[in-house]
Enzyme design. Structure first.
Site, PDB file in Angstrom:
ATOM      1  CG  LEU A 155      -2.046  -0.962   1.294  1.00 20.87           C
ATOM      2  CD1 LEU A 155      -2.692  -0.927   2.660  1.00 20.87           C
ATOM      3  CD2 LEU A 155      -3.052  -0.615   0.229  1.00 20.87           C
ATOM      4  N   GLY A 156       2.013   1.141   0.651  1.00 21.24           N
ATOM      5  CA  GLY A 156       2.878   2.310   0.726  1.00 21.24           C
ATOM      6  C   GLY A 156       4.136   1.993   1.496  1.00 21.24           C
ATOM      7  NE  ARG A 157       8.312   0.583  -1.695  1.00 25.87           N
ATOM      8  CZ  ARG A 157       8.652  -0.699  -1.753  1.00 25.87           C
ATOM      9  NH1 ARG A 157       9.356  -1.230  -0.778  1.00 25.87           N
ATOM     10  NH2 ARG A 157       8.304  -1.443  -2.776  1.00 25.87           N
ATOM     11  N   GLY A 186       8.455   5.956   6.705  1.00 25.34           N
ATOM     12  CA  GLY A 186       9.722   6.053   7.391  1.00 25.34           C
ATOM     13  C   GLY A 186      10.010   4.839   8.265  1.00 25.34           C
ATOM     14  N   GLY A 195       8.763   1.582   7.645  1.00 26.12           N
ATOM     15  CA  GLY A 195       8.649   0.282   7.019  1.00 26.12           C
ATOM     16  C   GLY A 195       7.661   0.287   5.871  1.00 26.12           C
ATOM     17  CB  VAL A 196       7.009  -2.136   3.362  1.00 24.64           C
ATOM     18  CG1 VAL A 196       6.175  -2.248   2.099  1.00 24.64           C
ATOM     19  CG2 VAL A 196       8.446  -1.781   3.026  1.00 24.64           C
ATOM     20  CB  VAL A 197       1.789  -0.050   4.801  1.00 23.89           C
ATOM     21  CG1 VAL A 197       0.429  -0.443   5.336  1.00 23.89           C
ATOM     22  CG2 VAL A 197       2.486   0.891   5.746  1.00 23.89           C
ATOM     23  CE  LYS A 254       4.201   1.713   8.795  1.00 27.23           C
ATOM     24  NZ  LYS A 254       3.884   3.082   9.044  1.00 27.23           N
ATOM     25  CG  ASP A 267       6.778  11.760  10.295  1.00 29.94           C
ATOM     26  OD1 ASP A 267       6.942  12.824   9.666  1.00 29.94           O
ATOM     27  OD2 ASP A 267       7.105  10.647   9.855  1.00 29.94           O
TER      28      ASP A 267
END
Ligand SMILES: *[C@@H]1O[C@H](CO)[C@@H](O)[C@H](O)[C@H]1NC(C)=O
Ligand SMILES: *[C@@H]1O[C@H](CO)[C@@H](O)[C@H](O)[C@H]1NC(C)=O
Ligand SMILES: *[C@@H]1O[C@H](CO)[C@@H](O)[C@H](O)[C@H]1NC(C)=O
Ligand SMILES: *[C@@H]1O[C@H](CO)[C@@H](O)[C@H](O)[C@H]1NC(C)=O
Ligand SMILES: *[C@@H]1O[C@H](CO)[C@@H](O)[C@H](O)[C@H]1NC(C)=O
Ligand SMILES: *[C@@H]1O[C@H](CO)[C@@H](O)[C@H](O)[C@H]1NC(C)=O
Ligand SMILES: *[C@@H]1O[C@H](CO)[C@@H](O)[C@H](O)[C@H]1NC(C)=O
Length: 910
Positions: free
Chosen positions: A585-587, A589, A591-593, A606, A707
């Protein structure tokens, strides 16, 4: 003359005098200037100061002087103190004259954008130098024989400063760290001053910097220390730091746009990196008279390489160095290429003449003794290539990290002394024939002793925000009124005197009744807004707030709760199709989701980057998960479960089908979403504010997100927003390091005090929230490199455009359509955004203030909002029941101790 006539005349005089007040103070200042400065010549004669050469006045005859350009006029003399009263000046250019004495106060010139003082004979600056110059963009003051001074902190308020040139201007002392807060600075020249010490690491925040000249400091110490910060300045085209005492290697410059690179006459060490030699943008390079080592750098033919003599390159040609030389240089790289070694570790033969600390027997290195050399850095595994090495002594230094396992393979090693360093990890198993001395280290301690670092000071919740500023401006107003009254009397006196000589009384202008230009513009805008299509904002489909999605997420949350939230790796592998690329779905700060499917329920998994999560112990991780689990709010993405497996840390969140706010705001072409309406944006803004308000004050402890940005704001199918990724900072290891990388990563949302000092309060989130509001209003990213340079930084340009209502109207996202009411609400939100992004944390409101402001606006034109508590009905119960059956037959174990009493808990907090 009759009595009546005389009275009328007097009245007329009074009116005329009032009209002339504004003009005459400026005119007086210009006349003062004409008197105290020589050689202005013929062009400065007569009554009409606005006609003087180099003087520009406001159009419309107000008589306010807006620009004074007296460059290169051969002027001598001094500047009169009354120059301070030219408060409408936007440009003051006095360069290239022989003006002497003190520079008068310029603090009242809030509109000044351009100030040039170079090449004069000024000897002192006012005590309030740079105070109040909030519009300043260009400041040039080279070649002035000033008394030694340091750059005042007030420069931090010149937040639009683009160019600062003060070469040969007697600046003394440490490098002005305050410059790190000037995010828009592109050109900085401080050559030929008396600066000393190192470059502050926070200068790496100056990512807009294009030209940096710090060469030829005149102090004995000069500028020193490493030049690592230039590695972060990705826009840098010109770097001139020659004739200083900078040390250490050239940092990684990949991705840089450097054209001119002059580091001649410093103490730089190490191998010239390929990231410099390979730069295609490079035109001029000067490396001579440093302590560079390794292969002589080979630049492309288009580069103009000045002579690079006076270095320690291994060969005169650019051929590779001998293997032994390469190995020892790798060893030196582990220590950060210390200057002490670089002095003798030169040429291509470490044995002839022997490099310091190196003992050879017939061209083989048999002993390396670098004990007591104040070394820092790490022990390089390259030592393992020295196959004849018998004795290795690195004792009494400051070495960190672990002893590389590779050292155990050294066949001839008999003595290894690493005593009294700061080594961590374990001592690897050496052969019994090796005598290992390793006392006085930190073995067994985790190399991560940041202590969590998450829970800082909880934020300044003081509410004494606005008071001080108001009082100040009141005093200012009173003083202003007194001055105006005095001036009025002076003017009347003057006019009465003059009157006798003048005949035509009718020449005087009547009293001006003109409103401020800003106000009239605003009225125009509102009229335009009424004519425009107002349907856009009122067409909020109230049924959007559907019951289904909320009920579903409650179900999932409940189910995880009943499993103690711990999931097995197998389940998650299955859910994400073995973490298939297609499920990403996305990357972020951390990790990768992945999108996951847990028995028909969509979740977001995540997979934390083990690099950022680090070696944090299982217990600690679980303790923090336990806290995060309890932070439940309708506008926070709920953590549903987690998994730890070896080094893997996985977090399972509810799935948000509507994508990120970022995709809805700026990546429309890629994402295919249609632009959000103003009402949708307001609803999202309020959702986010509520989520953050809860994090800040209403949760069990104060959380600071740190963030906040549109890619961390997720939307559901109804475009209601939830904040994600909160609490992860606390889970990440080594705050110092992550702070640095994150400053580079999400620059633009960072509050100035956070970027420069790392100080974290809740106001850091308020700032980021203000930036997001601005993005929603302007429909653009906070940093947009595709725009002209002075428009890349949204906060700066937003604040600038707010001053001019006409400009601001054009600046607002063109996809938005407004009713007059919606436009009014937009102006209020814009004002809120401006307060949220105030430079000083105490000037920013608390999050609950944002919630209050926004909720009054949202409700204002949407009074028929559906009560969302309606959804508590049979649907959710049925869903839960069916779900339970499914889960029971699955391969998880349901913990008996877990009851369902906390059902619906997430929805209690609103
Ligand atoms: C520095 O400024 C002085 C005048 O203040 C000038 O005479 C001198 O030439 C300048 N030095 C350099 C190196 O430009
Ligand atoms: C910046 O301006 C504000 C408001 O005028 C003032 O309170 C603050 O002290 C200034 N900051 C500096 C560093 O001068
Ligand atoms: C700068 O430093 C040099 C050498 O230390 C000294 O001679 C000179 O007077 C200093 N100049 C100023 C303006 O401080
Ligand atoms: C490069 O160096 C040459 C020779 O000194 C000079 O003529 C030229 O202006 C320099 N170019 C740049 C971009 O500095
Ligand atoms: C060290 O040895 C390894 C294996 O023999 C080799 O691949 C590597 O290039 C060597 N490194 C140096 C710096 O000589
Ligand atoms: C390394 O040098 C120090 C003196 O600088 C000496 O005391 C020590 O014994 C030497 N170590 C070895 C292993 O020779
Ligand atoms: C040792 O190195 C540190 C920095 O790594 C430096 O601050 C210190 O002054 C050095 N000490 C000596 C005695 O050279």
């Amino acid at each position: 003359m009759g009595r009546e006539t005389r009275r009328r005349l007097l009245l007329l005089l009074l009116f005329a005098a009032a009209a002339a007040v504004a003009e005459s103070s400026d005119a007086d200042a210009i006349r003062d200037l004409a008197m105290s400065v020589s050689a202005l010549g013929q062009s400065w004669a007569g009554d009409n100061v606005c006609g003087f050469e180099g003087v520009t006045c406001e159009r419309g005859g107000s008589g306010k002087v807006t620009s004074l350009n007296l460059a290169d006029k051969g002027l001598a003399g001094t500047l009169p103190p009354s120059l301070s009263t030219l408060t409408s000046l936007t440009a003051l250019q006095l360069q290239g004259n022989a003006l002497a004495g003190a520079v008068p106060s310029l603090a009242g010139m809030g509109s000044l954008t351009r100030l040039a003082l170079d090449g004069n004979a000024f000897t002192s600056l006012p005590a309030d130098f740079l105070e109040g110059l909030t519009s300043l963009q260009y400041l040039s003051m080279d070649d002035l024989p000033l008394q030694p001074w340091s750059v005042p902190d007030a420069i931090a308020n010149c937040s639009s400063l683009d160019t600062f040139s003060a070469s040969n201007a007697s600046i003394a002392g440490a490098f002005p760290a305050v410059l790190a807060s000037l995010a828009s600075l592109r050109y900085l020249r401080l050559s030929y001053n008396n600066l000393t010490g190192g470059l502050p690491p926070m200068l790496s925040a100056l990512i807009a910097m294009e030209s940096l000249q710090l060469n030829n400091q005149k102090s004995d110490e000069k500028l020193s220390g490493p030049i690592d910060v230039i590695g972060s300045m990705k826009s840098l085209k010109l770097l001139w730091i020659q004739s200083n005492r900078f040390m250490g290697p050239i940092p990684d410059l990949s991705g840089s746009q450097l054209e001119s690179f002059n580091v001649r006459d410093n103490m730089l060490t190490g191998v010239v990196p390929a990231s410099l030699t390979g730069l295609v943008s490079l035109k001029n390079v000067t490396l001579s008279n440093n302590n560079f080592q390794g292969p002589k750098p080979k630049f492309a033919g288009t580069v103009f390489p000045a002579e690079d003599t006076g270095n320690g390159f291994c060969l005169k040609s650019s051929d590779p160095c001998a293997p032994l030389t390469t190995t020892l240089l790798e060893v030196a790289a582990g220590f950060g290429y210390p200057y002490e070694l670089a002095k003798t570790w030169i040429g291509n033969n470490p044995c002839d003449p022997a490099w310091s600390g190196v003992v050879c027997v017939s061209s083989d290195v048999v002993t390396i003794n670098l004990s007591n050399k104040n070394l820092s850095g790490t022990i390089s595994p390259a030592f393992a290539n020295l196959t004849k090495l018998g004795r290795l002594d690195l004792s009494n230094n400051n070495l960190m990290g672990v002893i590389p396992d590779a050292l155990t393979t050294l066949p001839s090693l008999t003595v290894l002394n690493v005593a009294n360093n700061r080594l961590t990890g374990q001592v690897p198993k050496f052969k019994p024939s090796v005598s290992v001395l390793a006392e006085g280290n930190r073995f067994g301690e985790s190399s991560d002793n940041s202590g969590g670092g998450g829970r800082s000071d909880g934020g300044s919740l003081s509410s004494n925000s606005a008071g001080g500023g108001k009082r100040k401006s009141n005093t200012g107003m009173i003083i202003g009124i007194i001055v105006a009254v005095i001036l009025l009397f002076v003017c009347i006196a003057l006019l009465v005197c003059h009157q006798k000589k003048r005949k035509n009384v009718d020449k005087f202008r009547p009293v001006s009744t003109k409103t401020s230009p800003a106000e009239s513009e605003m009225m125009k805008i509102q009229v335009v807004g009424t004519n425009g299509n107002s349907n856009g904002s009122s067409a909020v489909p109230t049924e959007l707030y559907s019951h289904v999605s909320a009920a579903n997420s409650a179900n999932i949350a409940e189910l995880f709760e009943s499993h103690g939230m711990q999931l097995s790796m197998e389940v998650l592998l299955k859910a994400t199709n073995n973490f298939s690329e297609d499920c990403i779905l996305g990357r972020g700060g951390f990790g990768v989701v992945f999108k996951g499917n847990l028995n028909g329920k969509l979740v977001a998994v995540k997979r934390c980057d083990s690099g950022t999560m680090g070696t944090k112990g299982q217990q600690e991780f679980l303790a923090e998960i336990d806290v995060l689990r309890k932070v439940r709010h309708r506008h926070l993405v709920a953590l549903l479960g987690y998994c730890t497996h070896g080094n893997e840390r996985l977090l399972v969140y509810e799935y948000m089908s509507g994508g990120t706010l970022r995709e809805h705001l700026c990546d429309l072409q890629q994402s295919g979403y249609s632009p959000l309406t103003w009402t949708q944006r307001m609803t999202i803004a309020l959702d986010v504010a509520r989520g953050i308000e809860y994090l800040h004050g209403l949760a069990q402890e104060t959380f600071i997100h740190r963030d906040l940005k549109p890619s961390n704001i997720l939307l559901d199918q109804d475009l209601r927003a939830k904040v994600s990724d909160f609490g992860l900072v606390k889970l990440a290891k080594d705050m110092d390091k992550s702070l640095m990388t994150r400053i580079a990563g999400t620059f633009g949302y960072l509050a100035p005090e956070y970027a420069t000092t790392g100080k974290v309060t809740t106001k850091v989130d308020v700032y980021a929230y203000g930036v997001i509001l601005m993005e929603m209003i302007a429909g653009r990213k906070v940093l947009d490199d595709s725009l002209p340079d002075d428009e890349t930084h949204l906060v700066t340009i937003f604040r600038r455009n707010m001053l001019d209502k006409e400009k601001f109207r054009k600046f607002v996202d063109p996809t938005l359509e407004f009713s007059a009411e919606a436009w009014k609400s937009l102006l209020e939100v814009a004002d809120l955004a401006r307060h949220c992004t105030a430079r000083e944390p105490y000037q920013r409101p608390d999050m609950c203030h944002c919630v209050n402001r926004l909720s009054s606006l949202v409700d204002q034109w949407k009074p028929t909002d559906v009560d969302e508590d309606d959804y508590e009905g049979e649907t959710s119960e049925m869903g839960l029941h069916q779900q339970l059956e499914k889960w029971r037959s699955d391969d998880f174990t349901i913990s008996d101790s877990d009851t369902f009493s906390s059902f619906n808990m997430p929805r209690k907090y609103n």
